[in-house]
Write an enzyme that holds these catalytic residues in place. Structure first.
Site, short mmCIF file in Angstrom:
data_model
loop_
_atom_site.label_atom_id
_atom_site.label_comp_id
_atom_site.label_asym_id
_atom_site.label_seq_id
_atom_site.Cartn_x
_atom_site.Cartn_y
_atom_site.Cartn_z
N ARG A 211 -11.94 8.76 6.05
CA ARG A 211 -11.69 9.21 7.43
C ARG A 211 -11.61 10.73 7.55
O ARG A 211 -11.49 11.25 8.65
CB ARG A 211 -10.39 8.60 7.96
CG ARG A 211 -10.48 7.11 8.30
CD ARG A 211 -9.21 6.63 8.97
NE ARG A 211 -8.06 6.83 8.09
CZ ARG A 211 -7.66 5.95 7.18
NH1 ARG A 211 -8.31 4.83 7.02
NH2 ARG A 211 -6.62 6.19 6.42
N TYR B 242 0.90 -1.17 0.00
CA TYR B 242 0.00 0.00 0.00
C TYR B 242 0.93 1.21 0.00
O TYR B 242 0.93 2.01 0.90
CB TYR B 242 -0.84 -0.09 1.29
CG TYR B 242 -2.03 0.83 1.41
CD1 TYR B 242 -3.05 0.82 0.46
CD2 TYR B 242 -2.16 1.69 2.51
CE1 TYR B 242 -4.16 1.63 0.62
CE2 TYR B 242 -3.27 2.50 2.66
CZ TYR B 242 -4.27 2.46 1.72
OH TYR B 242 -5.38 3.27 1.88
N LYS C 47 -11.26 -8.60 -2.30
CA LYS C 47 -10.01 -8.58 -3.06
C LYS C 47 -9.67 -9.92 -3.71
O LYS C 47 -9.02 -9.95 -4.75
CB LYS C 47 -8.85 -8.24 -2.10
CG LYS C 47 -8.93 -6.85 -1.51
CD LYS C 47 -8.48 -5.83 -2.53
CE LYS C 47 -8.43 -4.45 -1.91
NZ LYS C 47 -7.98 -3.46 -2.89
N GLU D 123 -1.36 -1.50 -10.47
CA GLU D 123 -0.21 -1.86 -9.64
C GLU D 123 0.89 -2.46 -10.50
O GLU D 123 0.67 -2.86 -11.65
CB GLU D 123 -0.62 -2.87 -8.56
CG GLU D 123 -1.78 -2.40 -7.69
CD GLU D 123 -1.96 -3.18 -6.39
OE1 GLU D 123 -1.01 -3.89 -5.99
OE2 GLU D 123 -3.05 -3.06 -5.80
N HIS E 181 -2.24 7.54 -3.12
CA HIS E 181 -3.38 6.63 -3.02
C HIS E 181 -3.86 6.52 -1.57
O HIS E 181 -5.05 6.64 -1.29
CB HIS E 181 -3.00 5.24 -3.55
CG HIS E 181 -4.04 4.19 -3.32
ND1 HIS E 181 -5.27 4.20 -3.95
CD2 HIS E 181 -4.05 3.10 -2.50
CE1 HIS E 181 -5.98 3.17 -3.54
NE2 HIS E 181 -5.27 2.48 -2.66
N GLN F 210 -15.60 -4.77 0.23
CA GLN F 210 -14.42 -4.36 0.99
C GLN F 210 -14.81 -3.46 2.17
O GLN F 210 -14.37 -3.66 3.30
CB GLN F 210 -13.46 -3.64 0.05
CG GLN F 210 -12.15 -3.20 0.68
CD GLN F 210 -11.29 -2.38 -0.30
OE1 GLN F 210 -11.63 -2.20 -1.47
NE2 GLN F 210 -10.17 -1.89 0.18
CA CA Z 1 -4.25 -3.55 -4.00
#
Ligand code: CA
Length: 413
Positions: free
Chosen positions: A139, A125, A250, A198, A130, A237
């Site tokens: 949040r 991550y 995922k 990714e 991102h 998710q």
């Molecule tokens: Ca990912």
């Protein structure tokens, strides 16, 4: 370097690249190959014809339907093979030239397969943009980045069994989600299927349980890189992820490109990553440049049209945490890694809004739908949309590319 073979100028698979993959053609079983221009060098046949003579490669290693055993031979062998093929491609008196009709398979005649047997898959991550975008959406601005984020490369263990090669369709997942926060959850097809742009690296050496990989030697454990679409069902998710993190949102599928581009091929495109502030702990410190300048893009092609819309342009170099740091952190507790393991970067978003690597961010959680070339709009991926990711490096005349990872999303069953 000039080759006797006609290699299109804009080919991802130039003589400077020579990525590895597993392919089959005609009635032939899957075997190892190297991409060059619009062709694949059949390594099994090349070996038999003596092209690789003098390089320490055990017999039959290229017969295997995955590259794991070849990868395990180590970087000195991979380098020798790469240099040998470059020589052969330049020399019009070479064995490769002489036997080209037997050794070069047109890509259009080949079917690509998953290049490695994947034991484990970890998803990092590592993009600050991102993580910040997602944090802001869920949040709020003040708590966008969690307190740990700049101190360690955050990751979770993913699912290796559902990683598929480019060209394999993915089915929209069924699952639980909660459309209304004041009502119980419902069960049905996910309404928010998303891509994640990714890049993943493939482990090239086994370690022992208890062993740590030091950050400054971590690249010795990396064979090469692929493009990686880490499919995500945002509604599943969102409902499931507290407290243990990603699960069914995922693991219904991740797609990877078939050609593994080696670190040697990427060497000319090495560059400095972002400055890390606050400074990281000593075990995460790296010397020199550990980022790579890889241009990335994502396109959507809706059903019934061949017209694609590029919805994102990003770059691998934006990542806050580099691969060496990821691997050093992954193993600092003694966790072992094995040849063929896949470590994905996490969604690679850049600073500009059109460089965000997921629909979640591009549409800012659905608030700003994306208009496609055919006039339709998207806040998520529709059934029968095709998602295509591409990546390449370019420096003057030198181009080293990844090809693409292309996936069709099928309706839920
Ligand atoms: Ca990912």
């Amino acid at each position: 370097m000039q080759s006797w073979l006609d290699i299109p100028q804009n080919s991802d698979f130039s003589i400077y690249n020579l990525p590895y993959g597993i392919f089959s053609y005609g009635k032939k079983k899957p075997r190892a190959g190297v991409a060059i221009g619009n062709f694949i060098i059949d390594l099994k046949r090349a070996y038999k014809k003596g092209l690789l003579e003098g390089i320490k490669i055990p017999k039959k290693i290229f017969d295997a339907p995955v590259l794991n055993d070849y990868i395990r031979l180590g970087k000195s062998v991979h380098r020798a093979v790469r240099e040998r093929l470059q020589e052969q491609l330049q020399d019009p008196t070479s064995l490769l030239f002489r036997y080209q009709h037997k050794l070069l398979v047109p890509m259009e005649d080949a079917t690509m397969h998953l290049p490695v047997a994947i034991g484990d898959y970890t998803d990092f991550y590592s993009s600050e943009e991102h993580a910040t975008n997602v944090g802001k959406m869920f949040r709020g601005e003040a708590n966008a980045l969690m307190p740990n984020w700049k101190h360690l490369p955050v990751a979770y263990h993913g699912r290796a069994s559902s990683i598929v090669v480019s060209g394999t369709p993915i089915r929209r997942p069924m699952g639980q989600y909660r459309p209304n926060d004041n009502e119980p959850p419902v069960f049905g097809p996910s309404q928010m299927v998303d891509f994640e742009l990714e890049v993943a690296f493939i482990i090239s050496r086994d370690t022992e349980l208890g062993e740590r990989i030091p950050a400054n030697h971590a690249e010795d454990y990396i064979f090469g890189l692929v493009l990686f679409n880490d499919w995500s069902a945002r509604d599943l998710q969102k409902w499931e992820y507290v407290p243990l993190g990603p699960f069914l949102g995922k693991n219904f599928g991740s797609s990877m490109s078939p050609w593994i581009v080696t670190l040697d091929a990427l060497e000319p495109f090495r560059t400095q990553g972002p400055v890390q502030n606050p400074p990281v702990l000593p075990y995460l410190q790296t010397e020199g440049a550990h980022a790579f300048d890889i241009h990335l893009e994502v396109a959507i092609i809706p059903q019934a049209t061949t017209q694609e819309t590029v919805v994102c342009r990003s770059n691998f170099k934006y990542l806050y945490w580099n691969m060496a740091q990821q691997l050093a952190h992954h193993t600092v507790n003694g966790c072992n890694v094995r040849v063929g393991d896949v470590m994905a970067s996490g969604t690679i978003s850049g600073p500009a809004p059109d460089s965000f690597g997921s629909m979640l961010e591009l549409t800012w959680n659905g608030k700003n739908p994306i208009l496609l070339q055919d006039g339709s709009v998207r806040t998520a991926i529709n059934d029968y949309d095709e998602v295509v990711m591409r990546g390449y490096c370019q420096k003057d005349y030198m181009r080293v590319g990844f090809g693409e990872v292309r996936t069709l999303l099928l309706p839920a069953e």
